[in-house]
Design a protein around this motif. Sequence first.
Motif: not given
Length: 303
Positions: A160-168, A217-221, A39-40, A45-50
């Motif tokens: 936000v969700s890229a980091l939090s989804a693995p916690w969910l 994030s979940l697909a990579l996880t 997730g981190v 990756l998302c931040l780099g793309g943005a």
Amino acid sequence: MAALFAGTLMVGAAIGVAGTLLPALVKRELPVGADLMTGVYTMALCLGGALGAGLSIPLADALGGWSAGLASWALLALLALVAWRVLMPHHDDALTVPGGGSTRELLSQPLAWQVMVLMGSQSSLAYIVFGWLPTLLVARGYSESEAGWMMGASVMVQLVSALSAPWLARLGSDQRPALLIMLGLVGMGFWLLLQAPDVWRWPSVVLLGLGQGGCFSLALTLIVLRTATSRLAGQLSGLVQGGGYTLAAMGPLAIGVMLQFEVGLSLLTLVLLGIVATSMGFALLAGRNRRLEVDDAGRLVTR
């Protein structure tokens, strides 16, 4: 022109190799927290793309041209190389994980195909957003400037969700609930954005961004969660990302063809929701608590 295409192929090949090896690296170095670490780096990756999308034009203006602006991003690759050599552990051959589980065996496992199609279908939705969302929003009646801001905001919300989804995903015994929630947000975001009254445009942008960041994030996880060793994680990563992204490329192509034939927004929305439904179906399969392992006889099995 030849150098332009050669450089493009080199960059694409490097990104493909690095992206495939990252899940195996995380699985090897941080086996206990592999899902959270995924997730981190997905957030990175998302931040780099943005940042790439937002800073490329200002850099080109500041450096006197698009070629210098794009070439300046090579400094990030140099920084990553230095960090890799200085900070990362480097194991010798004696520390490699046991073998077992050939690519042919991997291709015979339904679980591997389920994760691959999930990756491909949800990535297809992301590529459609990057390639066609502003065009769809302009067709809806928004200005080009507003459409660009709406897509940019959606990408930023993904952090936000890229980091939090693995916690969910850790809240249950498998990842099906988390995947279905994220895909549901994507579906709601598309429908509200393209069909609901204008007052819903910014809430729908947020829903779409949250869903897509979480899905990626979940697909990579799943790559690290569905494998027992870093070696298997690397093999599954190659299949899932190679085959999945090839499948994902069909999405923006299909939308582009439909737009060329002037298909209406209602039908386009149904197509997008159909892709979401397909992802949900494979999420129910890939999200189960299953894992690829090598048994005592050296055979690849799903347990």
